[in-house]
Write an enzyme that holds these catalytic residues in place. Structure first.
Site, short mmCIF file in Angstrom:
data_model
loop_
_atom_site.label_atom_id
_atom_site.label_comp_id
_atom_site.label_asym_id
_atom_site.label_seq_id
_atom_site.Cartn_x
_atom_site.Cartn_y
_atom_site.Cartn_z
N GLU A 135 8.17 4.35 8.21
CA GLU A 135 7.73 5.67 7.77
C GLU A 135 8.71 6.76 8.22
O GLU A 135 8.95 6.92 9.41
CB GLU A 135 6.31 5.94 8.26
N LYS A 192 4.81 -6.72 3.21
CA LYS A 192 4.47 -5.31 3.03
C LYS A 192 4.35 -4.66 4.41
O LYS A 192 4.08 -5.32 5.42
CB LYS A 192 3.18 -5.14 2.22
N THR A 230 -1.05 -2.37 7.62
CA THR A 230 -0.66 -3.55 8.37
C THR A 230 0.65 -4.09 7.86
O THR A 230 1.12 -3.73 6.79
CB THR A 230 -1.71 -4.64 8.14
N SER A 242 -8.14 12.74 6.44
CA SER A 242 -8.70 11.51 5.85
C SER A 242 -10.07 11.81 5.26
O SER A 242 -10.66 12.84 5.54
CB SER A 242 -8.81 10.43 6.90
N ASN A 286 1.93 11.06 8.64
CA ASN A 286 0.81 10.70 9.51
C ASN A 286 -0.04 11.87 10.00
O ASN A 286 -1.10 11.64 10.57
CB ASN A 286 1.31 9.89 10.70
N THR A 299 0.86 -1.19 0.00
CA THR A 299 0.00 0.00 0.00
C THR A 299 0.90 1.24 0.00
O THR A 299 1.24 1.75 -1.05
CB THR A 299 -0.98 0.01 1.20
#
Lengths: 406, 406
Positions: free
Chosen positions: A278, A180, A191, A406, A401, A154
């Site tokens: 990240e 991943k 995840t 969103s 983040n 992703t």
């Protein structure tokens, strides 16, 4: 998306006899890429798995947990773009529909089908898209490992896979793993999903034991940000096509070699996830020794690895060993301040409860400028030891983040 | 240094009879500011304290822990700019020297002198500077509460103090508290230090009981970044000059009022620390109810409060309740996914294991745009509840902690 500065090139991977990967477009998001991975296994394939310990797991995790009781595998379906977690009865129905349709097509039991999903939390996986994607996958050409790895990803910034082999019963057995995750996390909560394929013949219960043992020293020893996903899943599939006499216990010839190869593969995969953490710019290894037990050493190592102050210090290439002292002290595990020793790389910077007088700062500074950093902690209490891996905490993590809605 | 957007103005504080603050320059760092705070207490003053649970505490923390066994107080010395933590025998010697010189000057016991230090870890506190600073403080003019509060601070962006009062035995008793800390942390690892002064007459053991109870619901319920300092210290001093009959147990008239006032003061001080959290732009309250026990509720609330993903989501004003689910799930405490309910502000966004269908996003968005954010979690299992407070995680935190070299 900027590729992680710690990325590795995609390795050359062997085919695994009895394993057939395909990919398709389920259009789970508004994107033009494959997002459904469909892998079939030869009859007689055994499965093992380790799954998130979250008390709020996805229905996929619950499904796999049940399927692993039997431990037979004929197919794996991975959905990217929607984790289907925290979606109530509709989420469970979607997983059951995927397993049912796949079982019908392959002529196997629904419990032979493993399902994993990654992406946004709280949105039920759309059954119509899943079924259309599956139907396309059933008739798709066989794909490469890289295609499959790209398709399970992703927000990963590079595709992550590894391979190894072992000699078992005079036969070479091959292992391939794909994984991943950028930590446990992604902009909408994704995840870590990992899948391991081998042509070795391995009894399901023994495979489970090997995977659980490998997990303890690998996936359970990495952290990007301390946030454990609702959907973490690592599954291993053994097709038996290498022709060795099936491994059923650690007394069997080649069992140790196989277990070691599996552990090595898990370690490679776990490291790749940290390297795509990240915002990561540094790969950090933390060795703790001299603890009262291995378990205590692990907890102390994770306390250091999860400390935002330690992680930001490494990002700043700052040999701030005081923050390591702080993180050891807060772990809640036995520690004696005045016996504690700390090193960066190979340079001891503190011991016996205070700084090493006049230690040479040059090799420490040089070590911290590199992309791979080692922190050593010796508690001086006992024989317990542990090693964990993490990455630094940077503006990149915050940008990924926080700097969006969103 | 930019003042926190969550800063409060310095309050008007009453004098506390029997408490005399002074400040001086010890030049612990190369700065032109007062960095030594010296507070004397009238004879008969009792003391109570709560100290870091770190296994690597500073010698100041160990000194206070011993002095609190007797619980008598005549002086408090606070050093800013050097925490003296992890400095071995030299650090202990420095604390002993400060207590001895102060005791000699005041004609009291060294165990009547409380010492706290904040600043860089691993550098022994220079005894000559401490003694010169003390000598200057002994003869300095009495100072204001604000001067004392400024002097205990290090990387704080605003001075933090609070006051309250209670009626005990027909007398008004006053309480004043001053505190420093931007979380548990500062560029070189500093600490949370809090000092509470009251003119009430309170037996030492009862004062300790009240402070410990207040601490459980206040200081132990805040987190900026999950990193517990080596030097956290909160001390309370009661001079008895208000003239009430001394409080010795919770059965005494006015004991409940005093305990409530002390708890209120601790809550105010704890909130001020969060409001000066490094990089903070949002003050976040997390209420957990329906847990199996209060202890379990507290752990779940802290799991949410320490989650980098939750904290970055709030920074981004993103109603990402999936991350709250994740944080509840990873806490390791009893939870039933399908009974979990989550709210932002007063708007229920998830319940019964899935999103509330078509909840009104407008009030949630408006709530998240404000500087004070509330997250509610109902586990639906029992009567356990807890409230904790934290701040968001922003680029400011990374800048403060990574963008420099020590």
């Amino acid at each position: 998306m900027t590729i992680s500065p710690l990325a590795s090139p995609f390795p050359v991977l062997p085919a695994i006899a009895g394993v057939t990967p395909r990919v398709a477009r389920a259009h789970y998001k508004n994107w033009d890429r494959c997002d459904l991975t469909f892998v079939t296994f030869a009859e007689g394939t055994t499965a093992a798995g380790v799954l998130t310990q979250s008390k709020c797991p996805s229905p996929e995790v619950e499904w796999c947990r049940k399927a692993l009781i039997l431990g037979n595998a004929r197919a794996l379906v991975v959905n990217a773009g929607n984790s289907n977690a925290f979606t109530g009865a509709r989420g469970r129905t979607a997983v059951e529909a995927i397993a049912a349709r796949t079982a019908q097509t392959l002529g196997c039991q629904p419990s032979d089908v493993y399902v994993a999903s990654t992406g946004v939390i709280g949105v039920p996986l759309p059954i119509d898209k899943a079924e259309a994607g599956l139907d396309a996958a059933f008739v798709a050409d066989v794909c490469s490992w890289q295609d499959a790895t790209d398709t399970i990803g992703t927000t990963d910034t590079f595709p992550k896979a590894a391979t190894t082999s072992a000699i078992v019963d005079g036969k070479t057995v091959n292992l391939v793993g794909i994984i991943k995750g950028s930590g446990m996390i992604a902009p909408d909560m994704a995840t870590m999903l990992g899948f391991i394929f081998t042509d070795a013949a391995v009894d399901g219960a023994f495979l489970q034991g090997c995977l659980a043992a490998a997990n303890e020293k690998t996936f359970s020893c990495i952290t990007v940000d301390s946030d454990t996903s609702t959907s973490d899943t690592v599954l291993a599939f053994a097709t038996g096509r290498a022709g060795n006499a099936p491994l059923t216990s650690s007394d069997d010839d080649g069992a140790d070699a196989f277990a070691a190869a599996l552990a090595d593969l898990c370690r490679q995969l776990a490291h790749l996830v940290v390297r795509d953490g990240e915002g990561a710019t540094k790969f950090i290894r933390i060795d703790v020794e001299g603890a009262e037990s291995d378990r205590s050493a692990h907890r102390i190592a994770m306390s250091v690895a999860n400390s935002p102050l330690v992680k930001t210090a490494i990002a700043g290439e700052d040999a701030n060993w005081g923050r390591v002292v702080m993180a050891v002290g807060k772990a809640g595990e036995p520690a004696e301040r005045d016996q504690l020793a700390i090193r960066f790389g190979t340079t001891q910077v503190a011991e016996g409860g205070l700084a090493v007088a006049g230690y040479d700062e040059a090799p420490v500074a040089a070590h911290l400028k590199g992309s791979d950093v080692e922190i050593g902690v010796d508690l001086g209490l006992g024989e317990g030891r542990a090693t964990v891996w993490t990455c630094d905490l940077t503006h990149g993590y915050i940008s990924i983040n926080a700097d969006y809605r969103s």
